[in-house]
Design a protein around this motif. Structure first.
Motif, PDB file in Angstrom:
ATOM      1  N   ILE A 290       0.839  -1.204   0.000  1.00 20.47           N
ATOM      2  CA  ILE A 290       0.000   0.000   0.000  1.00 20.47           C
ATOM      3  C   ILE A 290       0.872   1.251   0.000  1.00 20.47           C
ATOM      4  N   LYS A 291       1.968   1.232   0.741  1.00 20.92           N
ATOM      5  CA  LYS A 291       2.905   2.365   0.730  1.00 20.92           C
ATOM      6  C   LYS A 291       3.416   2.627  -0.680  1.00 20.92           C
ATOM      7  N   ASP A 292       3.848   1.572  -1.367  1.00 22.42           N
ATOM      8  CA  ASP A 292       4.398   1.744  -2.709  1.00 22.42           C
ATOM      9  C   ASP A 292       3.332   2.234  -3.696  1.00 22.42           C
ATOM     10  N   GLU A 293       2.101   1.714  -3.577  1.00 23.75           N
ATOM     11  CA  GLU A 293       1.031   2.141  -4.473  1.00 23.75           C
ATOM     12  C   GLU A 293       0.697   3.615  -4.284  1.00 23.75           C
ATOM     13  N   ILE A 294       0.590   4.040  -3.033  1.00 30.23           N
ATOM     14  CA  ILE A 294       0.247   5.443  -2.760  1.00 30.23           C
ATOM     15  C   ILE A 294       1.411   6.357  -3.145  1.00 30.23           C
ATOM     16  N   SER A 295       2.627   5.937  -2.844  1.00 25.46           N
ATOM     17  CA  SER A 295       3.789   6.753  -3.197  1.00 25.46           C
ATOM     18  C   SER A 295       3.875   6.965  -4.703  1.00 25.46           C
ATOM     19  N   ARG A 296       3.562   5.909  -5.452  1.00 25.67           N
ATOM     20  CA  ARG A 296       3.622   5.996  -6.917  1.00 25.67           C
ATOM     21  C   ARG A 296       2.491   6.855  -7.477  1.00 25.67           C
ATOM     22  N   LYS A 297       1.281   6.648  -6.986  1.00 27.34           N
ATOM     23  CA  LYS A 297       0.128   7.347  -7.541  1.00 27.34           C
ATOM     24  C   LYS A 297       0.016   8.788  -7.066  1.00 27.34           C
ATOM     25  N   CYS A 298       0.504   9.060  -5.862  1.00 26.17           N
ATOM     26  CA  CYS A 298       0.337  10.394  -5.285  1.00 26.17           C
ATOM     27  C   CYS A 298       1.639  11.188  -5.247  1.00 26.17           C
ATOM     28  N   GLN A 299       2.742  10.564  -5.671  1.00 30.55           N
ATOM     29  CA  GLN A 299       4.039  11.242  -5.663  1.00 30.55           C
ATOM     30  C   GLN A 299       4.352  11.800  -4.275  1.00 30.55           C
ATOM     31  N   ALA A 300       4.150  10.957  -3.267  1.00 32.43           N
ATOM     32  CA  ALA A 300       4.403  11.370  -1.887  1.00 32.43           C
ATOM     33  C   ALA A 300       5.131  10.258  -1.146  1.00 32.43           C
ATOM     34  N   LYS A 301       6.163  10.629  -0.405  1.00 36.13           N
ATOM     35  CA  LYS A 301       6.904   9.668   0.409  1.00 36.13           C
ATOM     36  C   LYS A 301       6.202   9.529   1.756  1.00 36.13           C
ATOM     37  N   ILE A 302       5.610   8.362   1.993  1.00 37.27           N
ATOM     38  CA  ILE A 302       4.823   8.159   3.207  1.00 37.27           C
ATOM     39  C   ILE A 302       5.263   6.880   3.920  1.00 37.27           C
ATOM     40  N   GLY A 303       4.857   6.772   5.178  1.00 34.06           N
ATOM     41  CA  GLY A 303       4.974   5.525   5.920  1.00 34.06           C
ATOM     42  C   GLY A 303       3.589   4.932   6.103  1.00 34.06           C
ATOM     43  N   VAL A 304       3.532   3.621   6.285  1.00 38.77           N
ATOM     44  CA  VAL A 304       2.248   2.943   6.484  1.00 38.77           C
ATOM     45  C   VAL A 304       2.351   2.003   7.680  1.00 38.77           C
ATOM     46  N   VAL A 305       1.342   2.064   8.537  1.00 41.52           N
ATOM     47  CA  VAL A 305       1.236   1.170   9.689  1.00 41.52           C
ATOM     48  C   VAL A 305      -0.093   0.436   9.609  1.00 41.52           C
ATOM     49  N   VAL A 306      -0.067  -0.881   9.730  1.00 41.16           N
ATOM     50  CA  VAL A 306      -1.282  -1.676   9.874  1.00 41.16           C
ATOM     51  C   VAL A 306      -1.482  -1.906  11.363  1.00 41.16           C
ATOM     52  N   ALA A 307      -2.638  -1.476  11.885  1.00 42.44           N
ATOM     53  CA  ALA A 307      -2.858  -1.461  13.327  1.00 42.44           C
ATOM     54  C   ALA A 307      -3.996  -2.384  13.737  1.00 42.44           C
ATOM     55  N   ASP A 308      -3.837  -2.953  14.910  1.00 47.42           N
ATOM     56  CA  ASP A 308      -4.887  -3.744  15.547  1.00 47.42           C
ATOM     57  C   ASP A 308      -5.185  -3.093  16.885  1.00 47.42           C
ATOM     58  N   SER A 309      -6.353  -3.360  17.440  1.00 47.17           N
ATOM     59  CA  SER A 309      -6.666  -2.884  18.795  1.00 47.17           C
ATOM     60  C   SER A 309      -6.584  -4.071  19.741  1.00 47.17           C
ATOM     61  N   ARG A 310      -5.873  -3.897  20.819  1.00 45.24           N
ATOM     62  CA  ARG A 310      -5.616  -4.987  21.754  1.00 45.24           C
ATOM     63  C   ARG A 310      -5.857  -4.539  23.180  1.00 45.24           C
ATOM     64  N   THR A 311      -6.213  -5.500  24.014  1.00 43.75           N
ATOM     65  CA  THR A 311      -6.206  -5.262  25.450  1.00 43.75           C
ATOM     66  C   THR A 311      -4.787  -5.494  25.970  1.00 43.75           C
ATOM     67  N   HIS A 312      -4.500  -4.958  27.137  1.00 51.73           N
ATOM     68  CA  HIS A 312      -3.183  -5.126  27.745  1.00 51.73           C
ATOM     69  C   HIS A 312      -3.353  -5.623  29.173  1.00 51.73           C
ATOM     70  N   ALA A 313      -2.334  -6.269  29.678  1.00 56.82           N
ATOM     71  CA  ALA A 313      -2.410  -6.891  31.003  1.00 56.82           C
ATOM     72  C   ALA A 313      -2.821  -5.874  32.064  1.00 56.82           C
ATOM     73  N   MET A 314      -3.875  -6.219  32.808  1.00 58.63           N
ATOM     74  CA  MET A 314      -4.356  -5.451  33.948  1.00 58.63           C
ATOM     75  C   MET A 314      -4.845  -4.048  33.573  1.00 58.63           C
ATOM     76  N   ARG A 315      -5.205  -3.850  32.300  1.00 63.53           N
ATOM     77  CA  ARG A 315      -5.739  -2.572  31.871  1.00 63.53           C
ATOM     78  C   ARG A 315      -7.115  -2.775  31.275  1.00 63.53           C
ATOM     79  N   LEU A 316      -8.014  -1.821  31.535  1.00 66.74           N
ATOM     80  CA  LEU A 316      -9.359  -1.870  30.978  1.00 66.74           C
ATOM     81  C   LEU A 316      -9.377  -1.153  29.637  1.00 66.74           C
ATOM     82  N   GLY A 317      -9.976  -1.789  28.623  1.00 64.55           N
ATOM     83  CA  GLY A 317     -10.097  -1.159  27.319  1.00 64.55           C
ATOM     84  C   GLY A 317      -8.992  -1.569  26.364  1.00 64.55           C
ATOM     85  N   CYS A 318      -9.092  -1.042  25.152  1.00 64.85           N
ATOM     86  CA  CYS A 318      -8.155  -1.396  24.078  1.00 64.85           C
ATOM     87  C   CYS A 318      -7.333  -0.177  23.671  1.00 64.85           C
ATOM     88  N   SER A 319      -6.168  -0.444  23.147  1.00 66.01           N
ATOM     89  CA  SER A 319      -5.347   0.601  22.528  1.00 66.01           C
ATOM     90  C   SER A 319      -4.728   0.038  21.266  1.00 66.01           C
TER      91      SER A 319
END
Length: 256
Positions: free
Chosen positions: A138-167
């Motif tokens: 996706i980074k390469d496709e957007i960089s090529r089509k939009c002529q912009a140098k970008i970074g891409v992160v694929v994110a998930d939401s997870r719970t963490h030990a002894m914490r309420l909610g997701c981050s």
């Protein structure tokens, strides 16, 4: 990194299997913030990425095994979902009602990342097959089509030990360093840092989660702009072995 940056959600509408996902993201960026600029970091929800790639499981096609039925009864789950989770896991280490706690590619996570939220009716969505490869493509496709140098992160939401909610947690990354090593720098009183490493991609994911949401927002992406991180050819999310992890070390001792 700069102390001032913006986080802009990208609304795409519902993403379906084999949709032209990158084009939808580019169109949404044009509407939300006049398109991509050099230095932007694009954060993508893993469910949307997996769905667009066709990694969707129809539950009516799943025949639960005897083990899946046993786990489903023990943890009050749909046996078909339990079967999908087993297939996506390296091992099952326990669970709570509704969830199995799994090891998958060196990570401890609920249901091996299999998600029923924002999945088509009667379906579940596993994690993308290769999140780092998805981020790079996706980074390469957007960089090529939009002529912009970008970074891409694929994110998930997870719970963490002894914490309420997701981050947010980064599961795929391309174009930026996922972890910055601050060892050797000095604190306010001149003491050298010995263990501190900043989970930059995870922190970026959490910032994006604030505008992407978890329900019916139809906002499966966000642009982080102005952070000032160098954009390059980096690929991958840094992780550590289970024996080096504080939580996993204690967990394994308790299992013995």
């Amino acid at each position: 990194m700069n102390s001032f940056f913006t986080v802009t959600g990208l609304t795409t509408g519902i993403i379906r299997p084999n949709d032209p996902f990158t084009e939808r993201i580019i169109d949404a960026a044009e509407v939300a913030c006049n398109g991509f600029k050099d230095g932007d970091i694009l954060v993508l929800a893993e469910t949307a990425v997996a769905t667009a790639e066709g990694n969707v499981v129809m539950l009516e096609t799943i025949t639960p095994s005897s083990r899946a039925r046993e786990l489903a009864q023990q943890y009050r789950m749909d046996p078909r979902i339990a079967e999908v989770v087993i297939n996506e896991s390296d091992s099952i280490v326990g669970g709570i009602p509704g969830f199995l706690l799994c090891m998958k590619e060196g990570t401890l996570l609920p249901n091996a990342g299999v998600d029923a939220s924002n999945a088509p009716p009667g379906c579940v969505v596993p994690l993308p097959v290769d999140p780092n490869a998805s981020a790079l493509r996706i980074k390469d496709e957007i960089s090529r089509k939009c002529q912009a140098k970008i970074g891409v992160v694929v994110a998930d939401s997870r719970t963490h030990a002894m914490r309420l909610g997701c981050s947010g947690v980064a599961i795929g990354c391309a174009g930026i360093t996922s972890v910055i090593d601050d060892r050797g720098r000095c604190d306010l009183f001149g003491r050298k840092l010995e263990v501190t490493k900043r989970a930059v991609a995870d922190n970026i994911s959490s910032a994006a989660e604030l505008v992407m949401g978890e329900a019916d927002e139809c906002t499966p992406a966000a642009i982080i702009r102005g952070l000032g991180m160098p954009i390059g050819n980096q690929k991958g999310v840094d992780s550590i072995a289970a024996e080096e992890c504080l939580f996993m070390g204690v967990f394994r001792k308790c299992q013995k």
